[in-house]
Design a protein around this motif. Structure first.
Motif, PDB file in Angstrom:
ATOM      1  N   VAL A  70       1.022  -1.561   0.509  1.00 22.11           N
ATOM      2  CA  VAL A  70      -0.031  -0.258   0.093  1.00 22.11           C
ATOM      3  C   VAL A  70       1.293   1.449  -0.132  1.00 22.11           C
ATOM      4  CG1 VAL A  70      -1.802   1.360   0.785  1.00 22.11           C
ATOM      5  CG2 VAL A  70      -1.694  -1.156   1.127  1.00 22.11           C
ATOM      6  N   GLN A  71       1.910   1.571   0.518  1.00 25.99           N
ATOM      7  CA  GLN A  71       2.253   2.230   1.502  1.00 25.99           C
ATOM      8  C   GLN A  71       4.256   2.602   0.691  1.00 25.99           C
ATOM      9  OE1 GLN A  71       3.184   2.746   4.704  1.00 25.99           O
ATOM     10  NE2 GLN A  71       1.508   2.109   6.220  1.00 25.99           N
ATOM     11  N   LEU A  72       3.948   2.293  -0.232  1.00 28.66           N
ATOM     12  CA  LEU A  72       5.087   1.646  -1.222  1.00 28.66           C
ATOM     13  C   LEU A  72       5.266   0.838  -2.659  1.00 28.66           C
ATOM     14  CD1 LEU A  72       8.268   0.687   1.900  1.00 28.66           C
ATOM     15  CD2 LEU A  72       7.383   2.865   1.116  1.00 28.66           C
ATOM     16  N   PRO A  73       5.033   1.607  -3.581  1.00 32.12           N
ATOM     17  CA  PRO A  73       4.085   1.140  -4.657  1.00 32.12           C
ATOM     18  C   PRO A  73       5.787   1.019  -5.615  1.00 32.12           C
ATOM     19  CG  PRO A  73       3.359   3.332  -4.192  1.00 32.12           C
ATOM     20  CD  PRO A  73       3.761   3.278  -3.389  1.00 32.12           C
ATOM     21  N   ASP A  74       6.399   1.616  -5.588  1.00 35.42           N
ATOM     22  CA  ASP A  74       7.577   1.743  -6.270  1.00 35.42           C
ATOM     23  C   ASP A  74       8.310  -0.005  -6.034  1.00 35.42           C
ATOM     24  OD1 ASP A  74       6.878   4.021  -7.573  1.00 35.42           O
ATOM     25  OD2 ASP A  74       8.306   4.983  -5.914  1.00 35.42           O
ATOM     26  N   VAL A  75       8.375  -0.486  -4.879  1.00 34.94           N
ATOM     27  CA  VAL A  75       9.043  -1.713  -4.247  1.00 34.94           C
ATOM     28  C   VAL A  75       7.848  -3.180  -4.868  1.00 34.94           C
ATOM     29  CG1 VAL A  75       9.727  -3.273  -3.005  1.00 34.94           C
ATOM     30  CG2 VAL A  75       9.918  -0.564  -2.325  1.00 34.94           C
ATOM     31  N   GLN A  76       9.092  -3.991  -5.881  1.00 31.38           N
ATOM     32  CA  GLN A  76       8.611  -5.004  -6.248  1.00 31.38           C
ATOM     33  C   GLN A  76       8.857  -6.017  -6.122  1.00 31.38           C
ATOM     34  OE1 GLN A  76       6.655  -4.202  -9.852  1.00 31.38           O
ATOM     35  NE2 GLN A  76       6.856  -2.081  -8.323  1.00 31.38           N
ATOM     36  N   SER A  77       9.940  -6.112  -5.024  1.00 28.67           N
ATOM     37  CA  SER A  77      10.789  -7.537  -4.509  1.00 28.67           C
ATOM     38  C   SER A  77      11.235  -7.412  -3.401  1.00 28.67           C
ATOM     39  CB  SER A  77      10.840  -7.979  -4.854  1.00 28.67           C
ATOM     40  OG  SER A  77      11.754  -7.747  -5.957  1.00 28.67           O
ATOM     41  N   LEU A  78      11.580  -8.381  -2.367  1.00 25.00           N
ATOM     42  CA  LEU A  78      11.840  -7.643  -1.746  1.00 25.00           C
ATOM     43  C   LEU A  78      12.712  -9.435  -0.739  1.00 25.00           C
ATOM     44  CD1 LEU A  78      13.419  -6.626   1.277  1.00 25.00           C
ATOM     45  CD2 LEU A  78      10.641  -6.913   2.301  1.00 25.00           C
ATOM     46  N   ALA A  79      14.091 -10.038  -0.398  1.00 27.19           N
ATOM     47  CA  ALA A  79      14.365 -10.440   0.030  1.00 27.19           C
ATOM     48  C   ALA A  79      14.847 -10.239   1.206  1.00 27.19           C
ATOM     49  CB  ALA A  79      14.848 -11.827  -0.796  1.00 27.19           C
ATOM     50  N   VAL A  80      15.020 -11.307   2.377  1.00 25.78           N
ATOM     51  CA  VAL A  80      15.785 -10.636   3.413  1.00 25.78           C
ATOM     52  C   VAL A  80      16.336 -11.984   3.796  1.00 25.78           C
ATOM     53  CG1 VAL A  80      15.420  -9.787   5.807  1.00 25.78           C
ATOM     54  CG2 VAL A  80      13.858  -8.276   3.961  1.00 25.78           C
ATOM     55  N   LEU A  81      17.321 -11.858   4.353  1.00 22.83           N
ATOM     56  CA  LEU A  81      18.181 -13.473   4.789  1.00 22.83           C
ATOM     57  C   LEU A  81      19.156 -13.394   6.197  1.00 22.83           C
ATOM     58  CD1 LEU A  81      20.677 -14.364   1.851  1.00 22.83           C
ATOM     59  CD2 LEU A  81      18.056 -14.939   2.077  1.00 22.83           C
ATOM     60  N   HIS A  82      18.388 -14.081   7.342  1.00 23.19           N
ATOM     61  CA  HIS A  82      19.227 -13.239   8.457  1.00 23.19           C
ATOM     62  C   HIS A  82      19.538 -14.458   9.067  1.00 23.19           C
ATOM     63  CE1 HIS A  82      17.833 -12.577  12.741  1.00 23.19           C
ATOM     64  NE2 HIS A  82      19.476 -11.220  12.714  1.00 23.19           N
ATOM     65  N   ARG A  83      20.854 -14.502   9.673  1.00 24.60           N
ATOM     66  CA  ARG A  83      21.278 -15.682  10.747  1.00 24.60           C
ATOM     67  C   ARG A  83      21.621 -16.682   9.543  1.00 24.60           C
ATOM     68  NH1 ARG A  83      19.883 -14.741  16.694  1.00 24.60           N
ATOM     69  NH2 ARG A  83      20.230 -12.571  16.508  1.00 24.60           N
ATOM     70  N   GLY A  84      21.602 -16.531   8.462  1.00 21.33           N
ATOM     71  CA  GLY A  84      21.345 -17.168   7.175  1.00 21.33           C
ATOM     72  C   GLY A  84      20.450 -17.974   6.548  1.00 21.33           C
ATOM     73  N   HIS A  85      19.398 -17.420   7.094  1.00 19.58           N
ATOM     74  CA  HIS A  85      17.936 -17.502   6.409  1.00 19.58           C
ATOM     75  C   HIS A  85      17.274 -16.952   5.848  1.00 19.58           C
ATOM     76  CE1 HIS A  85      19.092 -21.294   9.117  1.00 19.58           C
ATOM     77  NE2 HIS A  85      19.512 -20.125  10.597  1.00 19.58           N
ATOM     78  N   LEU A  86      16.205 -17.976   5.103  1.00 16.20           N
ATOM     79  CA  LEU A  86      14.923 -16.763   4.416  1.00 16.20           C
ATOM     80  C   LEU A  86      14.229 -16.368   5.458  1.00 16.20           C
ATOM     81  CD1 LEU A  86      14.737 -15.279   1.971  1.00 16.20           C
ATOM     82  CD2 LEU A  86      13.214 -17.329   1.370  1.00 16.20           C
ATOM     83  N   ALA A  87      14.328 -14.956   5.965  1.00 12.91           N
ATOM     84  CA  ALA A  87      13.502 -13.973   6.463  1.00 12.91           C
ATOM     85  C   ALA A  87      12.303 -13.872   6.399  1.00 12.91           C
ATOM     86  CB  ALA A  87      14.434 -13.272   7.965  1.00 12.91           C
TER      87      ALA A  87
END
Length: 363
Positions: A70-87
């Motif tokens: 809703v608030q960040l319409p420009d963002v198309q995708s996101l992947a977050v890795l934390h401590r070696g895991h897909l968070a």
């Protein structure tokens, strides 16, 4: 807790204007693309997080995808890795974990990793080697004599001595004569100037050094060992892969490359890219400056001081690989590739105002 790992507030205020120039968008009908390789999916995956950490991640990111939607319409995708895991992951409608997306100037940072791999393979001696040793034809096109003194380090650090150029034009981007005949405004190594031509020259020299098309070398020596089987690489009018922009990857592939940088080039118990090179690439090699207003390593932008600096690959419109060692964190973001998206900077805002503070509070 305030965020201190990335671009400071003064630099952030300049980002909206500066990012308009970073890796100027090339028109799709003015490009040639290397053949896409591999199966329909990379199946890039990470081991599941231990139950307590997985529960933390679930609580931390509750509602984030809805906010992005809703608030960040420009963002198309996101992947977050934390401590070696897909968070956490987010994909806007029409984009999936396997969608190849144009990373723009993130290409430059991947090119730096390829240089490190070529050094490990013995194709180049290292950043201090003269470029002409691997691309002797650059001395036969009537360029300024300073071309003879160009070293790979000058191309990797954007200190070649040319004025700097952030535009993309298919008819000249892989034309050696057009690149090296540009007028010098400084001695090699004297000052930083963000320059697509330098990255394109590095791509030409590296392809010559390894003796094969750059996309083929990247597939065999960098991407496939990481499990990345699908990509596309834009070519110029001469049929050569560009170094300044043009690499298309999935969001997970971007995160995997960030993971390699976080591990300082180590992959599956061996050095895929030499550790010493990755360290140098993500340490301050010059003060950097326009257009991101940050220090510069080897084709990687750098955040503020930390035990290990934040390393950032950034492309036009808001394409990011953000590697923050103090939190064992990697974030990959893709955004629309428009002047408006570049000006709003929603991708970086998402990273530094949402992702990083949330992970800081997990400790």
């Amino acid at each position: 807790m305030p965020v201190t790992c990335g671009i400071d507030q003064g630099r952030r205020r300049t980002l909206a204007t500066a990012s308009l120039a970073l890796g100027a968008l090339a028109l799709p009908n003015a490009t040639v693309w290397a053949q896409r390789t591999g199966p329909a999916t990379d199946r890039l995956a990470w081991p599941p997080a231990p139950a307590p950490l997985a529960a933390q991640h679930q609580r931390a990111w509750a509602g984030l995808s809805s906010r992005i939607e809703v608030q960040l319409p420009d963002v198309q995708s996101l992947a977050v890795l934390h401590r070696g895991h897909l968070a956490h992951e987010f994909y806007r409608a029409g984009v999936t974990a396997d969608t190849l997306q144009d990373t723009q100037s993130v290409t430059k940072s991947v090119l730096a990793l390829l240089f490190g791999q070529a050094q490990a393979d013995g194709h180049v001696r290292g950043p201090d080697e003269l470029v002409a040793q691997r691309l002797p034809q650059m001395l036969r096109v009537g360029a300024d004599a300073r071309v003879q003194r160009l070293r790979f380090a000058h191309l990797l650090t954007m200190t070649a001595g040319w004025k700097g150029d952030q535009t993309a034009q298919r008819d000249r981007d892989d034309d050696l004569a057009q690149i090296v005949r540009r007028p010098f405004v400084a001695q090699p190594g004297e000052r930083f100037a963000y320059d697509n031509g330098s990255a394109n020259l590095l791509a030409l020299a590296l392809a010559s050094a390894v003796g094969q098309p750059l996309a083929d070398y990247a597939r065999a020596r960098l991407f496939e060992p990481l499990g990345i089987r699908r990509f596309a690489w834009r070519q110029g009018a001469q049929g050569r892969a560009l170094g300044a922009l043009g690499l298309s990857l999935s969001t997970r592939a971007m995160a995997r490359l960030g993971e390699l940088v976080l591990a300082q080039g180590q992959w599956q118990d061996h050095a895929l890219v030499p550790t010493a090179f990755v360290r140098a690439a993500t340490e301050r090699q010059s003060a950097g400056g326009y257009p991101l207003g940050a220090a510069y390593g080897y084709l990687w932008w750098l955040g503020a001081s930390a035990p290990r600096r934040t390393a950032m690959a950034n492309g036009y419109g808001g394409q990011w690989i953000y590697v923050h060692p103090p939190l064992d964190l990697v974030v990959a973001v893709t955004s629309r590739r428009t002047p408006e998206s570049a000006a709003r900077g929603q991708g970086l805002s998402l990273i530094e105002r949402d992702i990083v503070p949330t992970v800081q509070h997990m400790r």
